[in-house]
Each structure stands twice: as C-alpha cells, then as structure tokens.
Design a protein around this motif. Structure first.
Motif, mmCIF file in Angstrom:
data_model
loop_
_atom_site.group_PDB
_atom_site.id
_atom_site.type_symbol
_atom_site.label_atom_id
_atom_site.label_comp_id
_atom_site.label_asym_id
_atom_site.label_seq_id
_atom_site.Cartn_x
_atom_site.Cartn_y
_atom_site.Cartn_z
ATOM 1 N N PRO A 81 -16.027 10.328 3.144
ATOM 2 C CA PRO A 81 -14.797 10.806 2.508
ATOM 3 C C PRO A 81 -14.434 12.233 2.896
ATOM 4 O O PRO A 81 -13.251 12.577 2.971
ATOM 5 N N THR A 82 -15.437 13.068 3.155
ATOM 6 C CA THR A 82 -15.163 14.439 3.594
ATOM 7 C C THR A 82 -14.452 14.443 4.933
ATOM 8 O O THR A 82 -13.472 15.177 5.142
ATOM 9 N N VAL A 83 -14.925 13.618 5.854
ATOM 10 C CA VAL A 83 -14.298 13.554 7.169
ATOM 11 C C VAL A 83 -12.915 12.894 7.071
ATOM 12 O O VAL A 83 -11.966 13.298 7.758
ATOM 13 N N GLU A 84 -12.789 11.894 6.221
ATOM 14 C CA GLU A 84 -11.473 11.271 6.025
ATOM 15 C C GLU A 84 -10.466 12.289 5.491
ATOM 16 O O GLU A 84 -9.294 12.295 5.897
ATOM 17 N N LEU A 85 -10.901 13.138 4.582
ATOM 18 C CA LEU A 85 -10.031 14.201 4.077
ATOM 19 C C LEU A 85 -9.558 15.093 5.214
ATOM 20 O O LEU A 85 -8.367 15.427 5.318
ATOM 21 N N ALA A 86 -10.479 15.477 6.083
ATOM 22 C CA ALA A 86 -10.127 16.349 7.203
ATOM 23 C C ALA A 86 -9.123 15.674 8.138
ATOM 24 O O ALA A 86 -8.137 16.289 8.569
ATOM 25 N N LEU A 87 -9.358 14.423 8.461
ATOM 26 C CA LEU A 87 -8.463 13.706 9.362
ATOM 27 C C LEU A 87 -7.092 13.510 8.720
ATOM 28 O O LEU A 87 -6.052 13.665 9.384
ATOM 29 N N ALA A 88 -7.070 13.169 7.441
ATOM 30 C CA ALA A 88 -5.796 12.980 6.747
ATOM 31 C C ALA A 88 -4.992 14.276 6.723
ATOM 32 O O ALA A 88 -3.758 14.263 6.897
ATOM 33 N N MET A 89 -5.659 15.405 6.514
ATOM 34 C CA MET A 89 -4.948 16.686 6.520
ATOM 35 C C MET A 89 -4.372 16.978 7.894
ATOM 36 O O MET A 89 -3.260 17.516 8.016
ATOM 37 N N ASN A 90 -5.101 16.629 8.935
ATOM 38 C CA ASN A 90 -4.585 16.827 10.289
ATOM 39 C C ASN A 90 -3.339 15.982 10.519
ATOM 40 O O ASN A 90 -2.312 16.483 11.017
ATOM 41 N N TRP A 91 -3.396 14.717 10.178
ATOM 42 C CA TRP A 91 -2.239 13.841 10.391
ATOM 43 C C TRP A 91 -1.058 14.273 9.534
ATOM 44 O O TRP A 91 0.096 14.201 9.975
ATOM 45 N N GLU A 92 -1.317 14.728 8.321
ATOM 46 C CA GLU A 92 -0.216 15.197 7.469
ATOM 47 C C GLU A 92 0.447 16.428 8.084
ATOM 48 O O GLU A 92 1.678 16.520 8.136
ATOM 49 N N ARG A 93 -0.371 17.377 8.556
ATOM 50 C CA ARG A 93 0.189 18.598 9.152
ATOM 51 C C ARG A 93 1.014 18.306 10.390
ATOM 52 O O ARG A 93 1.963 19.029 10.694
ATOM 53 N N HIS A 94 0.666 17.258 11.121
ATOM 54 C CA HIS A 94 1.316 16.984 12.401
ATOM 55 C C HIS A 94 2.334 15.849 12.326
ATOM 56 O O HIS A 94 2.688 15.257 13.349
ATOM 57 N N GLY A 95 2.826 15.555 11.141
ATOM 58 C CA GLY A 95 3.889 14.570 10.995
ATOM 59 C C GLY A 95 3.463 13.144 11.281
ATOM 60 O O GLY A 95 4.298 12.314 11.658
ATOM 61 N N LYS A 96 2.184 12.854 11.098
ATOM 62 C CA LYS A 96 1.681 11.507 11.393
ATOM 63 C C LYS A 96 1.184 10.821 10.118
ATOM 64 O O LYS A 96 0.205 10.081 10.130
ATOM 65 N N LEU A 97 1.889 11.054 9.029
ATOM 66 C CA LEU A 97 1.461 10.523 7.747
ATOM 67 C C LEU A 97 1.357 9.001 7.755
ATOM 68 O O LEU A 97 0.469 8.416 7.123
ATOM 69 N N ALA A 98 2.246 8.346 8.490
ATOM 70 C CA ALA A 98 2.236 6.876 8.519
ATOM 71 C C ALA A 98 0.924 6.326 9.061
ATOM 72 O O ALA A 98 0.524 5.207 8.711
ATOM 73 N N GLN A 99 0.217 7.106 9.914
ATOM 74 C CA GLN A 99 -1.042 6.618 10.477
ATOM 75 C C GLN A 99 -2.120 6.448 9.408
ATOM 76 O O GLN A 99 -3.025 5.623 9.553
ATOM 77 N N VAL A 100 -2.006 7.227 8.324
ATOM 78 C CA VAL A 100 -2.974 7.094 7.239
ATOM 79 C C VAL A 100 -2.901 5.704 6.628
ATOM 80 O O VAL A 100 -3.920 5.124 6.233
ATOM 81 N N PHE A 101 -1.677 5.129 6.587
ATOM 82 C CA PHE A 101 -1.462 3.858 5.906
ATOM 83 C C PHE A 101 -1.215 2.700 6.869
ATOM 84 O O PHE A 101 -0.875 1.600 6.438
ATOM 85 N N ALA A 102 -1.423 2.940 8.150
ATOM 86 C CA ALA A 102 -1.244 1.875 9.129
ATOM 87 C C ALA A 102 -2.380 0.865 9.024
ATOM 88 O O ALA A 102 -3.466 1.161 8.515
ATOM 89 N N ALA A 103 -2.125 -0.331 9.520
ATOM 90 C CA ALA A 103 -3.166 -1.374 9.511
ATOM 91 C C ALA A 103 -4.383 -0.892 10.299
ATOM 92 O O ALA A 103 -4.242 -0.349 11.400
ATOM 93 N N GLY A 104 -5.563 -1.079 9.747
ATOM 94 C CA GLY A 104 -6.785 -0.663 10.419
ATOM 95 C C GLY A 104 -7.033 0.828 10.369
ATOM 96 O O GLY A 104 -7.910 1.334 11.094
ATOM 97 N N SER A 105 -6.320 1.555 9.518
ATOM 98 C CA SER A 105 -6.526 3.005 9.421
ATOM 99 C C SER A 105 -7.966 3.314 9.030
ATOM 100 O O SER A 105 -8.542 2.655 8.158
ATOM 101 N N PRO A 106 -8.568 4.337 9.646
ATOM 102 C CA PRO A 106 -9.942 4.718 9.263
ATOM 103 C C PRO A 106 -9.992 5.444 7.928
ATOM 104 O O PRO A 106 -11.073 5.693 7.403
ATOM 105 N N ILE A 107 -8.840 5.800 7.399
ATOM 106 C CA ILE A 107 -8.795 6.524 6.130
ATOM 107 C C ILE A 107 -8.626 5.518 5.005
ATOM 108 O O ILE A 107 -7.543 4.953 4.794
ATOM 109 N N THR A 108 -9.724 5.266 4.305
ATOM 110 C CA THR A 108 -9.734 4.258 3.245
ATOM 111 C C THR A 108 -9.994 4.850 1.873
ATOM 112 O O THR A 108 -9.873 4.140 0.872
ATOM 113 N N ASP A 109 -10.343 6.119 1.789
ATOM 114 C CA ASP A 109 -10.684 6.730 0.515
ATOM 115 C C ASP A 109 -9.484 6.705 -0.425
ATOM 116 O O ASP A 109 -8.390 7.163 -0.084
ATOM 117 N N ARG A 110 -9.695 6.178 -1.613
ATOM 118 C CA ARG A 110 -8.579 5.996 -2.544
ATOM 119 C C ARG A 110 -7.935 7.319 -2.946
ATOM 120 O O ARG A 110 -6.706 7.435 -3.012
#
Length: 711
Positions: A458-487
């Motif tokens: 979950p710590t690494v997922e948080l880091a990756l999610a923050m990166n995608w959010e900062r770079h306008g890639k928020l949809a990747q968090v919720f895409a099919a097969g996304s590695p970010i699963t932490d609720r």
C-alpha cells in the motif's frame, strides 16, 4: 501503555524490574496521505523515517539487524492486525505502535487486561509472592510449627493492611523465640515498612538480615535492600496525582545506594533467584542516578540479546524509549551503541511538514551534517544503515535530492525487502519525485514486485497513485488491471480528484467492490446536486441502490460506507413547506435553475438530511498530499444560505416562498448565533432586518407567526 490512576500503581511500575515507558497511549488522528516522513505525527509509516514513533523505528532496526523481515508477509498468508476505533482511518498504509506490536509481535496484545499486580500495585505484588514465603517457611526444618503458623497468618494480615492502612498493626502481637523465627519476623517487619513506603527504615531492616542463617531470608533481604533504596530515591518525585516529576526530583544519593546494593547482590548471587530482576533494576538505578552513558551501553547489549518477538521485547523497547531515547533528562541520546545511535539520529532529523499548516516544526535545529559525518567510524559494520541516515539528512534537512540518489542506488527489482532495504528504496523514490524525474512511475512499478510484507505494497501504491495524479493520469488508477488496488488510496482520489466521467465509470464498473462503487456514485450525485448539474443528477439518480444506507453522512470518508440511500430515500419535506420528491425537484431545476420554489426545496433536502456543514467532499487536501494535486470536478458547492439570500433579493419570488426564505435565513443563526447554513456570514443587524421584514411584509404568514426571535 495505559497509565493507571492510582499512585501506588505508578510506583509499582517504577520499581518493576523491566519497567515501561512513561508515556500516554497512542491517540487517533487523520493521517497525512503522503510519503513525507520527516515530521512527528500520531501515525507512522512502515518506512523507517525521522517522523515515526521512535519505538517503531527501534523495533524495525532491531529486527533488520537480526536478518528478520516483517512478521506475516501477505504473500505467505499473513493478515493485517484488527484496527482499534482510533486507527480506522489508517487503512493498510499507516500504523501506530499498537498495530505494530499486534502484527510484528503477535504474542503481545496491548488491549489485554493487565495482570492483577498491575491493577493492585505493590500490594498485588506482595500478595502474589505469598507462595514463595510459604515455601521458604516450609523448607526451614528448624522453625517450630507454632511460629510457622503465626508467621503465615501475620503475613496474610500484612497483605490486607497493605491494601488498607487503617487496619491495626500486626507485628506487635507476633512473637518468635527461635533464630529462624526471629529472622523471618524481621523480614516481615522490613516488608511492612517497605509496603508502607518507609523505604529508609525498610532498607535498614533488610540490611540487618543479609547474614541470616536461613538462605531464603539472607538472599531475599540482600535483594530487597536494593529495592528499598530505589524506592527511597523515588519517594519525593511523585506529585499528588501519582505522576513522576522527572529525574530532577530523584534522591540521587539513595539511587546510588540502590545501585551499589544491586552490585552487592549480583556479586553474592550471580545466578540467584532474583538475578534477572536485579539486572533489570540495574538499568533503573543507572537511570535514576543519571548515568546515561552506562545506560545506553546496557540497553544496546540487552536489545541485541533479547528475543525478537513477544511481550518482553515490547516492554524492553518501551523502557528504552521512555528512559533513554525520548526523555528530556538525557543530554545525549546518541551516546549508546549503533542501534540507539541510529534511532536517535533519526529523531534529531525531524522537521516541519510543509503540507500541514498546523505543524510548527520542532524546537531547535535539526541534526547538523558535521555531527552525522563524525559518526562514520561507528557505522563501519553497517554501511547500508549509515548511508540511509545520510540520505535521510540529505532529503529532509538539506533537501539535496541528487545526493539521496547517489547514496541509495536503484534496487527496485528484489523479490522481497527487509525493513531497512525497503525504507532505502522508498526514500530513493521520494527523491525521484522531488526532482520530477520522468522515471519515477517506472521505479514504483518495479518496487511493487517485492513489496510483499505488511504495509509495504500500500505504501508503494500510494506513491504511484500520487505520481499519476500529479501528471494527469488519474484514469490509470481505475483502469482495468490497475496495480493500485488499495481501497483508501482509490477512495481518496474518487472523493477529491475525480471528475464526473471518471466517477460514473467507477460507479458502473462491476469489477470494483460494491462499497467503492457506492462511494463513487455518492460523490458524483452529491457534487452534481451541490454544483448545479441537475440534468446530470437526474440521469444518475436511478443508479442509487434502494437498499443502500441513508445514515452515516457525518462519518463518511475514505474507507467507510457511503450513505448512498439518502439520494433515493432522503427526506424532502417535514409538512411545513411542501416539496415533491428529490428527482422531481432536480427535473424542475434542470429545466430552470432559477426556479425559486425548487431551489428552496433543494435547501430543504440539504437541511432535513444533515448536509449543513458537510464539507468532506468539498475540502481538498493540501497539494502535496494524495487527492490535493488534481481536482477534475468543475464548479463550487452551493450553500443553503446562498439559496435564501437569492430568493430574498428576487422580486419575482412568490410571497410565501419569500417569507419562507426570510424565516429560514434567520433560523440559520438560531439559536447559537453562528451560521449553520454555509455561505457568507451576515452581521446581526442584517439578521434583524430579515426578521423585521418578515413581520412587516408578511404579517399573516405562518412563518411570521412562527418566528419569535432573531439571533
């Protein structure tokens, strides 16, 4: 640790052989959802960092030095510890000392009931030792039976008198003529003084028995001399409420006498029945006498030899932290060995959190780079730990992110990570983020593969999610097969960052858990209704489950159950002001957003369903935290007070609607005088004007008759 209220219990803890930290239990808080670990907070990260509770860092470093990872790797079937009421917002990313001990040291349960002697204090310990005294009496074959019986009864009465000092004195009525009987009676007299807190008298009584012929009396008395002097050292250091006043209030001469008595006991009985306890008391004597140099060396050796799990380890870490690392009495907490030096260095690097407006930082300046450089020789056997400390200083104190990357090479492709190895790589990732490195996201994706222990992924997922959010890639968090699963990570982004299209997709995606779909739909419907997208609300309102809950609005947040049912079954009128179903009101507003009656009915929906003051979905986190770097939802929320203000000023509004708007606008401030409807506050003169206008323009209105006051 939970401190008990009775003075005697606190004294018992101070006199115990291993002791416990003089600190309050952890308290609940809202975590700061970022990787920043430089500021002290009431939550911790699995990453070893300056801001962590020093006990968390100490346990992680200790286990790492023994070649151990975190207990219960997820891949191996381990699970996260059950959260207490004040830990529910932590998700699987943050933790506190209680969670750490329950997961890393599974034999220890901080919530378990304390033993009897912890509840009853010294008297409980006195009672618990009854069998040993009875065995000693039975073992002495020269002791007359009558004296044995009398001594047994006398001790039982002393235990009762310990708990109730109003009971009459016991020993004047007890006689013994035999040599062993006199020795045992002398021991009871000294113990009576000891448990009455007359420690000097007790020490003298015990000292007179160290040459007794009975081996139990001789050994026990020699041990109790030390305990009595340590009790005397503390007797004036407790305030009226039983709290310790610090080492400045300790009788140092008595502490030194206790220290000497312990050395005397261990010299005479190196393998005696109280030897382990005496060695623990030696640490207490060092602490009371202010000998922190010796205390640091002792803690370092005891920690290294201690089992790496179990309640005894937790007690030892609590003691080490409370009496050496985190006490203002210690002028140099970096005077211990390698383990304590590292823990103290981390504490000395604490800085303010730039994303927390309430964090005022720490007193004084953080650890100087020259001090850290001078310690290189101390870490010759632990170069990875030393470079990690240097990297923490570079990141948090010097803000030299390039230096962090030099000190910590990329090692993101391991199959698994020990606490230190994982902490090193996360710190490297933080430096990549701070530099805006284009390879940051790829680094986190690689690190996910080995982040298998509790709290790591979950710590690494948080880091990756923050990166995608900062770079306008928020949809990747919720895409099919996304590695970010932490609720929790996904919920925070849904409630604060996602726009209407992404929220609708998440609400309709059957691959998402139901609670996440409900969170997405609740957020979507709330923001559509509060920001004037009435047509959008109409098209999505039918998606709300009819069996969804309607309560829990004020407890709603990431990781909780959304009160989605409020948009399907919420109240729309209380009989005083007629309103249709919410969907009909939304349809009217979709056709004419300025429809006065429909706007008032929207205000009724907010009022009757508890939305006044509800800002959980309207207040974004700071930009440096998850959910604060993007806000893809357009518009600003409409406050109920603004509805009334617009109706009052609209000459086209119907008389009854305008009267009701005046009535409700006045009641926004009743009875406290504070605005409960949101929007701009108005002065009391304006509120009086509303009241006067209602009674002047609409004197026959039910609302004028109902309103008796203004606030």
């Amino acid at each position: 640790m939970r401190l008990k209220r009775a003075k005697g219990v606190v004294m018992a803890g101070l006199l115990a052989s291993s002791g416990a930290a003089l600190a309050c239990a952890d308290v609940g808080c809202d975590p700061t959802w970022s990787l920043f670990g430089g500021a002290q907070a009431c939550h911790n990260r699995v990453v070893i960092a300056p801001g962590n509770d020093s006990r968390v860092n100490l346990l992680a470093l200790l286990r790492d030095s023994a070649g151990l990872g975190l207990t219960g790797a997820v891949a191996g079937g381990g699970d996260y510890p059950k959260t207490e009421y004040d830990e529910t917002g932590f998700g699987h990313t943050f933790l506190d000392w209680g969670m750490v001990t329950r997961a890393w040291v599974p034999a220890f349960d901080p919530a378990a009931e304390p033993p009897v002697d912890a509840i009853d204090g010294p008297c409980g310990a006195f009672r618990a030792a009854t069998p040993q005294f009875a065995d000693a009496l039975a073992a002495n074959r020269t002791l007359p039976q009558a004296e044995r019986t009398a001594l047994t009864a006398a001790r039982a009465q002393l235990v009762a008198r310990c708990a109730d000092p109003k009971l009459p004195a016991v020993l004047p009525g007890v006689a013994a003529s035999s040599a062993p009987g006199k020795a045992f009676l002398g021991y009871l007299a000294a113990s009576d003084a000891f448990y009455a807190s007359h420690y000097g008298e007790a020490a003298q009584g015990y000292a007179g028995l160290v040459g007794a012929a009975d081996p139990w009396v001789a050994e026990t008395a020699r041990y109790m001399v030390a305990r009595a002097w340590l009790g005397e050292a503390l007797v004036h250091s407790m305030d009226e409420y039983g709290f310790f006043g610090g080492l400045k209030a300790v009788d140092k001469a008595a502490a030194q006498r206790g220290k000497a008595a312990l050395a005397d006991y261990l010299k005479a009985y190196p393998k005696g029945r109280y030897a382990d306890s005496a060695r623990g008391l030696e640490r207490r004597a060092m602490w009371l006498s202010g000998d922190f140099a010796a205390l640091g060396e002792r803690y370092e050796s005891v920690l290294a030899a201690a089992p790496k799990e179990g309640e005894a380890l937790v007690d030892l870490i609590n003691e080490t932290d409370g009496k050496y690392l985190s006490t203002s009495d210690n002028p140099n907490p970096r005077g211990g060995g390698l383990l304590l030096l590292a823990a103290a260095d981390l504490m000395a690097m604490r800085v303010a959190n730039p994303d927390d407006r309430y964090d005022m930082g720490v007193a004084g300046s953080p650890l100087d780079a020259d001090v850290l450089a001078s310690q290189q020789a101390s870490f010759l056997r632990a170069p990875q730990l030393y470079s990690f400390l240097q990297a923490n200083h570079a990141f948090y104190v010097a803000k030299d992110y390039a230096r962090v990357l030099q000190l910590i090479p990329d090692d993101a492709k391991r199959a698994s990570y020990t606490p230190l190895a994982f902490s090193r790589q996360v710190l490297r990732g933080q430096a990549l983020a701070a530099k805006g490195d284009p390879n940051e996201a790829g680094f986190w994706l690689e690190l996910l593969g080995g982040a298998k222990a509790l709290w790591q992924r979950p710590t690494v997922e948080l880091a990756l999610a923050m990166n995608w959010e900062r770079h306008g890639k928020l949809a990747q968090v919720f895409a099919a097969g996304s590695p970010i699963t932490d609720r929790m990570v996904r919920d925070i982004l849904l409630t604060h960052s996602a726009g209407p299209a992404l929220l609708r997709r998440a609400a309709l995606d059957v691959a998402n858990p139901q609670e996440q779909r409900d969170t997405a739909l609740f957020t979507l419907l709330y923001k559509q209704l509060s920001r004037g997208d009435y047509a959008g609300f109409r098209s999505n309102q039918s998606l709300a489950r009819t069996d969804a809950p309607t309560d829990g609005l004020w407890g709603f947040g990431p990781g909780t159950i959304a009160p989605l049912g409020v948009f399907a079954k919420g109240r729309t009128g209380d009989g005083g002001f007629a309103c249709p179903a919410l969907i009909a009101t939304a349809a009217t507003l979709a056709a004419n957003p300025q429809d006065v009656h429909a706007r008032l009915c929207l205000g009724e929906f907010w009022r009757l369903n508890g939305f006044d003051g509800f800002t959980a979905l309207d207040t974004a986190p700071p930009k440096g935290q998850l959910g604060g770097a993007a806000n893809d939802y357009p518009g600003k929320p409409l406050a109920r007070g603004a509805i009334y203000a617009s109706v009052i000023s609209d000459p086209r509004s119907a008389p009854d609607d305008r009267a009701y708007a005046l009535y409700r606008a006045v009641n926004c401030y009743g009875p406290s005088g504070y605005n409960s409807c949101g929007g701009e506050d108005v002065p009391i003169a304006a509120r009086k004007g509303w009241y006067d206008r209602l009674r002047r323009e609409f004197p026959k209105s039910r609302w004028a008759k109902k309103l008796k006051y203004y606030w």
